[in-house]
Design a protein around this motif. Structure first.
Motif, PDB file in Angstrom:
ATOM      1  N   SER A 160      -3.593   7.183  -5.936  1.00 18.71           N
ATOM      2  CA  SER A 160      -4.407   8.487  -5.549  1.00 18.71           C
ATOM      3  C   SER A 160      -4.244   9.674  -6.337  1.00 18.71           C
ATOM      4  O   SER A 160      -4.970  10.380  -6.647  1.00 18.71           O
TER       5      SER A 160
ATOM      6  N   ARG B 175      -6.098   8.880  -9.603  1.00 16.59           N
ATOM      7  CA  ARG B 175      -7.569   8.940  -9.743  1.00 16.59           C
ATOM      8  C   ARG B 175      -7.902  10.245  -9.871  1.00 16.59           C
ATOM      9  O   ARG B 175      -9.427  10.343 -10.172  1.00 16.59           O
ATOM     10  N   TYR B 176      -7.683  11.184  -9.807  1.00 14.86           N
ATOM     11  CA  TYR B 176      -8.046  12.618  -9.856  1.00 14.86           C
ATOM     12  C   TYR B 176      -7.888  13.105 -11.338  1.00 14.86           C
ATOM     13  O   TYR B 176      -8.260  14.203 -11.657  1.00 14.86           O
TER      14      TYR B 176
ATOM     15  N   GLU C  57       0.684  -1.096   0.021  1.00  9.81           N
ATOM     16  CA  GLU C  57       0.091  -0.121  -0.051  1.00  9.81           C
ATOM     17  C   GLU C  57       0.960   1.203  -0.133  1.00  9.81           C
ATOM     18  O   GLU C  57       0.577   2.026  -0.880  1.00  9.81           O
TER      19      GLU C  57
ATOM     20  N   GLN D 229     -10.172   3.894  -9.491  1.00 16.41           N
ATOM     21  CA  GLN D 229     -11.302   3.979  -8.478  1.00 16.41           C
ATOM     22  C   GLN D 229     -11.255   2.759  -7.813  1.00 16.41           C
ATOM     23  O   GLN D 229     -11.706   2.601  -6.608  1.00 16.41           O
TER      24      GLN D 229
ATOM     25  N   GLU E  23       0.217   3.380  -3.017  1.00 18.40           N
ATOM     26  CA  GLU E  23      -1.057   4.397  -2.811  1.00 18.40           C
ATOM     27  C   GLU E  23      -0.825   5.929  -3.280  1.00 18.40           C
ATOM     28  O   GLU E  23      -1.766   6.457  -3.653  1.00 18.40           O
TER      29      GLU E  23
ATOM     30  N   LEU F 221      -8.345   1.774  -5.180  1.00 20.34           N
ATOM     31  CA  LEU F 221      -8.295   2.282  -3.636  1.00 20.34           C
ATOM     32  C   LEU F 221      -9.612   1.744  -2.931  1.00 20.34           C
ATOM     33  O   LEU F 221      -9.618   1.534  -1.711  1.00 20.34           O
TER      34      LEU F 221
END
Length: 278
Positions: free
Chosen positions: A125, A128-129, A117, A161, A121, A164
């Motif tokens: 993260s 995903r934006y 993770e 998406q 991560e 996560l």
């Protein structure tokens, strides 16, 4: 004194029961759900028909329900719209399945192992934006204007998406069950296979159902550029002709197909995970 207090407190109970149907979080029956859900659509179409058939809105900006239905029939009868629907469905499920194949194992690994993770991560993260539509120029350069480009748009819009959400679900496993499994002699692999995955499976399935709905929003973006088929292609052509009836019909078809797939996903989840509360 206790008898008097009981007598005084008793009368509000019937009033509380009468208000129970409108109480917060109070469930409604399955029949009421259907009636209320259909009732909204009836009201929606009634307002739409009143505004358009009554002449309050110009047909150039909004076609009436009758015109929309006529244009929809024309699409099926003369323009082979069933082929466009098939291509759009194929693109949605193709890109979504590819995303799920990649994202679910990675999400499980991230949720189960904190080192994994910590490595993935921040990047996930960040990604995903990023809007999937922003990748279209690059994807056209990399994959051309064929089907692969459209599948990749949906893949990019869905995969991060799912990763996560699955990682959060797996990472929220009950620690007492993990400790109990270790006590019974399970190893690290057994903890993941026998405890974490079965416990998170219903939530993972629910995550996939939700993200499938998002995938339907990406397919139109994927079909707007360089596409010769699909519902998005039809909507683009109709926009050039100011045919709002066909545009609205295409939007409604997407909504209906998405709703059907959502109900099918829910039914499958209930069948596979009947013991779950989802």
């Amino acid at each position: 004194m206790s008898n008097t207090a009981t007598t005084v407190a008793a009368p509000p109970a019937p009033a509380t029961r009468r208000r129970r149907g409108l109480a917060p979080l109070e469930p409604v029956s399955a029949t009421s759900k259907w009636v209320l859900g259909l009732g909204f659509f009836v009201v929606f179409f009634a307002v739409w028909a009143f505004a358009t058939l009554g002449g309050y809105v110009s047909p150039t900006f909004l076609a009436s329900p009758i015109t929309m239905a006529q244009e929809g029939w024309l699409l099926f009868a003369e323009y082979n719209f069933i082929h466009d629907i098939g291509m759009t469905v194929w693109r949605v499920f193709g890109g979504f399945i590819l995303a799920a194949i990649v994202a679910v194992p990675l999400g499980i690994a991230m949720g189960a192992h904190k080192g994994v993770e910590a490595f993935f991560e921040p990047f996930v993260s960040f990604c995903r934006y990023l809007p999937a539509s922003a990748f279209i120029p690059l994807l056209i350069l990399w994959a051309g204007l064929g089907e692969l480009q459209k599948l990749l748009v949906i893949f990019i819009g869905s995969v991060f998406q799912i990763v996560l959400m699955v990682a959060v679900t797996v990472g929220a496993a009950r620690k007492d069950l993990v400790e109990a499994a270790y006590t019974l002699g399970a190893n690290n692999t057994g903890i993941v296979r026998r405890v974490l995955i079965p416990g998170a499976a219903p939530e993972i399935a629910e995550t996939l159902r939700l993200v499938l709905g998002w995938a339907w929003t990406y397919v139109i973006v994927a079909e707007l550029i360089g596409s010769s088929s699909g519902i998005g292609h039809m909507i683009t052509d109709s926009q050039a002709l100011l045919n709002t009836g066909q545009i609205i019909f295409g939007i409604i078809v997407i909504g209906l197909i998405g709703l059907i797939s959502d109900f099918a996903f829910k039914a499958l989840n209930r069948r596979l995970f009947a013991w779950s509360s989802l």
